[in-house]
Design an enzyme around this catalytic site. Sequence first.
Site, PDB file in Angstrom:
ATOM      1  CD  GLU A   1      28.123 -12.977 -10.216  1.00  0.00           C
ATOM      2  OE1 GLU A   1      28.477 -13.642  -9.497  1.00  0.00           O
ATOM      3  OE2 GLU A   1      29.414 -12.773 -11.436  1.00  0.00           O
TER       4      GLU A   1
ATOM      5  CB  SER B   1      46.708  -9.623   9.923  1.00  0.00           C
ATOM      6  OG  SER B   1      46.779  -8.805   9.327  1.00  0.00           O
TER       7      SER B   1
ATOM      8  CG  ASP C   1      31.682 -16.099  -2.747  1.00  0.00           C
ATOM      9  OD1 ASP C   1      31.355 -15.908  -4.095  1.00  0.00           O
ATOM     10  OD2 ASP C   1      31.631 -15.133  -2.302  1.00  0.00           O
TER      11      ASP C   1
HETATM   12  C1  GLA Z   1      28.577 -12.719  -3.156  1.00  0.00           C
HETATM   13  C2  GLA Z   1      27.969 -14.500  -2.374  1.00  0.00           C
HETATM   14  C3  GLA Z   1      27.571 -15.576  -3.752  1.00  0.00           C
HETATM   15  C4  GLA Z   1      27.231 -15.071  -4.594  1.00  0.00           C
HETATM   16  C5  GLA Z   1      27.663 -13.909  -5.677  1.00  0.00           C
HETATM   17  C6  GLA Z   1      26.377 -13.719  -6.354  1.00  0.00           C
HETATM   18  O1  GLA Z   1      29.512 -13.054  -3.374  1.00  0.00           O
HETATM   19  O2  GLA Z   1      28.612 -14.592  -1.200  1.00  0.00           O
HETATM   20  O3  GLA Z   1      27.550 -16.685  -3.473  1.00  0.00           O
HETATM   21  O4  GLA Z   1      25.467 -14.798  -4.469  1.00  0.00           O
HETATM   22  O5  GLA Z   1      27.866 -12.933  -4.684  1.00  0.00           O
HETATM   23  O6  GLA Z   1      26.273 -14.067  -7.688  1.00  0.00           O
END
Ligand code: GLA
Length: 364
Positions: A15, A49, A154
């Site tokens: 994380e 939506s 993400d």
């Molecule tokens: C969010 C961000 C990611 C990452 C996480 C922490 O989800 O969008 O890019 O930095 O926080 O790991």
Amino acid sequence: MKKYFAPGRVNLIGEHLDYNGGTVLPVAINLGVTATVQPLQENVVVLRSNTHSFSKRIDLSDEFHFDKANDWTNYPLGIISQLKNENHAIQPCEIIFESNLPEGSGLSSSAAVEIVTAFALLSQTEKQINLPWLAVFCKQVENDFIGVKCGIMDQYAVALGKKNNALLIDCDKVNHRYIPFDIGDYRLLVMNTKKPRSLILSKYNERKQECEEALRIIHTTKSEIENLCQADMLWLNILNNEVLKRRVRHVISEQLRVNEAVKVLQHNDLSTFGRLMNASHASLKNDYEVSGMELDTLVECAQQIGGCLGARMTGAGFGGCAIALVHSSAVEELVTKVSEKYFAVTGLACEIYECKASDGVKCL
Ligand code: GLA
């Protein structure tokens, strides 16, 4: 009419490493966003939506900018705007979005909308879509159009997830490999704090800046490293600021835990993996300070259930979701006890759901 699906994601471990050039280990999950595309005659795109009453009709020859009044449609608008800037052809169409992914809960609902929009629009005109490219493209839209300075994790996980696998993403080189996530009789639970996440943007940017500052200081004596995840614990005393020391200790220790997690998952050693999850949470709570009373309550309560191998917050923190790895025979007990305790401590009703490591974006 064509249908496309992009999943949400949970991060198993690693994380706040993506923007520090480290490796992270998320899975795409079985909840996500579906986009149904219907071609139109006029030169417009209509965005609707099933979960929001707000809809938007845009002329494809117009230019768009982020506008709060555009609500959720800012995400598809950002994608359309960037596709146009890069001279991709866009077929006029109506897109209807449908989602079973809780929004604003740290499960990457925005990345799912971005990826499914870009994938759906490009699929109308292009034969092959390069998925790592798609992830970088959508991250750039999030950074520049939406204005959220997130890392690549993400969008990459949403684009490239794979059933029964975790994705080991090298966020520096922007590539990946799959690590089997075969959990047999265990279950991966998502525990949603349902806490509104108001601080998240400012705190996220603050952590990013602290890491940049720490790297700048370390570079004055150790110029050989390219990013903070390559730093060594022995160098912490280069930093004479206690806060920065703790931030960097999280980054270095979390990177070591990811490396260890990959090894133990390859031997299917879920007990050790669970202990690494617990250690990750402690580090995010004490050193990186991105947890909070709600996440800590869920995690600590889950950790006390016999049959729970480990639990931790997932995603950016400050609310959002935590995950737990628990034996199937203990799921019911965990759901009951954690929900009761959480309500007693916070006055909020949490939501707990099982999720499975699933495929990334696809045509249905
Ligand atoms: C969010 C961000 C990611 C990452 C996480 C922490 O989800 O969008 O890019 O930095 O926080 O790991």
